[in-house]
Design an enzyme around this catalytic site. Structure first.
Site, PDB file in Angstrom:
ATOM      1  N   GLU A  63       0.819  -1.205   0.000  1.00 12.95           N
ATOM      2  CA  GLU A  63       0.000   0.000   0.000  1.00 12.95           C
ATOM      3  C   GLU A  63       0.858   1.261   0.000  1.00 12.95           C
ATOM      4  OE1 GLU A  63      -3.644  -1.746   2.740  1.00 12.95           O
ATOM      5  OE2 GLU A  63      -1.834  -0.959   3.707  1.00 12.95           O
ATOM      6  N   ASP A 234      -7.370  -4.424   8.839  1.00  9.63           N
ATOM      7  CA  ASP A 234      -6.896  -3.244   8.109  1.00  9.63           C
ATOM      8  C   ASP A 234      -6.942  -3.423   6.602  1.00  9.63           C
ATOM      9  OD1 ASP A 234      -4.867  -5.053   7.788  1.00  9.63           O
ATOM     10  OD2 ASP A 234      -3.311  -3.833   8.712  1.00  9.63           O
TER      11      ASP A 234
END
Length: 346
Positions: A63, A234
Site C-alpha cells: 500500500e 486493516d
C-alpha cells in the site's frame, strides 16, 4: 564529483531509528508522537485525504499512504503479509518520505517498520486517553506479535495501565511478549484463552494478523463499560470482531471512507453511524459519555498519523547524528543540463 547540499536528503536507517528511540526513551517518544498526531488531527481540515492505495495479491497487500497539509507532502510505503512470519520475515515493513510542496524536493527519507509500530501504539493510546474509562488499570492484549509490546507500553505511559493480560493462539508469542515486558513495570499475566485474557480488563486490544474474516471476540465476551482497541483489521476481508459487538458499541474511526472499506465496519451497512476522531479531539463530538458505554476504536491506520510521525522524526534528528546524508537528487550546475552532468561524471 561530490554531490551538492541540494542533492543530499537526510536518511534515517533502522539502526539510527533504534538509536533515536533509545536516546529519547521509548515511552517518552511514543507520548511525543501521540502529541504530534493529536495536534495534526486538530487541524484535520488542512490535509488532503484519500484512502490508501492498495495492491492486493494472494500473498498479502502492498500500500501507499499519501497526504499533504499544503506545505509538506508525505507518504508511506507499507506491506502486510501475514504468511511472512512462518518464513522468518516481518509481517509489516515500511519506509516513508517527506517533501517540500514548494519545490517538490524530498526533505526526509526514513525507515518506517519501527516507526509504524511506534505511531500505531501512539495512536491507540491517544484514542484510549479520550475513550477508555478513566479508571482503567488492566488491558487484555489479544495477539502477541510484533506490535504487542509497543501497545502495552503506550497504554501504560498514556492511560495509566498497570497490568496486561496476554493471549495468542501461538503460546510462544505470548511467552516472547511476557519476557520482553518483564522489567517494564507492568504486571504481566499469561492467559490460555481469550476469555481468560479479558477477565477484569477495562481495555481490550486485538491485534491479529490473519487476512480473513476472523472472530477474535464474540458478543458474549464483551461486557458494558469497556473500551475496545481493534487494530488488527486493516484491509477488505480482514476483521476480528463479531458483528453483534459492533451493534452494541459506539464506533470511532479515523477516516470513514477508508474504514468502511478496511475496518470492522465493513460488516455493517454503509450508513451505519460512526464518529470521526478528529471531531472528538476538537470538541465537536462526544467521546465516552458514561460508565456503561462500550467504545470501539475501529483502527486501520491513516496517512495523517504517518505524516505526523515523519514530521516528528524530522524535528527530532536536527542537530544529531541519528541520520546520514543520502545522495538522492541530481543537482546539475545548470538545471537544464542534466545530460552534461552525466557526461562530466565519466
Amino acid at each position: 564529483m561530490q554531490p551538492s547540499d541540494k542533492a543530499l536528503v537526510p536518511f534515517v536507517s533502522v539502526d539510527n531509528m533504534m538509536r533515536l528511540v533509545h536516546h529519547i526513551g521509548l515511552e517518552k517518544m511514543i507520548t511525543q508522537i501521540a502529541a504530534q498526531i493529536e495536534s495534526d488531527f486538530k487541524r484535520w481540515e488542512s490535509f488532503d485525504k484519500t484512502p490508501r492505495i492498495p495492491a492486493h495479491s494472494p500473498h498479502g497487500v502492498i500500500e501507499l499512504m499519501p497526504t499533504s497539509d499544503g506545505e509538506a507532502y508525505g507518504f508511506k510505503y507499507v506491506n502486510g503479509h501475514p504468511k511472512n512470519t512462518s518464513e522468518g520475515l516481518q509481517t509489516v515493513t515500511a519506509f516513508g518520505l517527506l517533501a517540500d510542496v514548494y519545490t517538490g524536493y524530498p526533505t526526509l527519507l526514513t525507515e518506517m517498520t519501527m516507526l509504524t509500530a511506534l505511531r500505531t501504539a501512539a495512536t491507540s493510546a491517544l484514542v484510549g486517553s479520550y475513550l477508555a474509562p478513566k479508571s482503567s488499570r488492566v488491558m487484555a492484549m489479544i495477539g502477541n506479535g510484533a506490535q504487542s509490546e509497543f501497545q502495552c507500553l503506550a497504554f501504560k505511559a498514556m492511560c495509566g495501565i498497570d497490568a496486561v493480560r496476554l493471549y495468542d493462539t501461538d503460546h510462544a508469542a505470548t511467552e516472547k511478549c511476557a519476557a520482553n515486558l518483564k522489567n517494564s513495570g507492568l504486571t504481566v499475566v499469561l492467559c490460555k484463552t481469550p476469555e481468560d485474557a479479558i477477565e477484569g480488563a477495562q481495555i481490550i486490544t486485538t491485534c491479529t494478523a490473519d487476512k480473513k474474516n476472523a472472530t477474535i471476540l464474540t458478543d458474549n465476551m464483551v461486557g458494558p463499560g469497556v473500551h475496545i482497541n481493534a487494530i488488527g483489521g486493516d484491509c477488505p476481508g480482514k476483521t476480528e470482531l463479531h458483528r453483534d459487538i459492533l451493534l452494541r458499541s459506539d464506533i470511532f474511526v479515523e477516516y470513514p471512507e477508508q474504514t468502511r472499506i478496511e475496518g470492522e465496519i465493513q460488516a455493517l451497512a454503509e450508513d451505519h453511524p460512526v464518529t470521526e476522531l478528529w471531531q472528538v479531539m476538537t470538541g465537536q463530538a462526544k467521546g465516552r459519555r458514561d460508565d456503561r458505554q462500550i467504545t470501539l476504536f475501529d483502527s486501520v491506520g491513516f496517512a495523517i498519523e504517518d505524516f505526523s510521525a515523519l514530521c516528528y522524526v524530522q524535528s527530532a534528528i536536527k542537530g544529531t547524528d541519528f541520520f546520514e546524508p543520502l545522495d538522492m537528487l541530481a543537482d546539475p550546475d545548470d538545471p537544464r543540463d542534466l545530460y552534461g552532468m552525466l557526461m562530466r561524471a565519466s
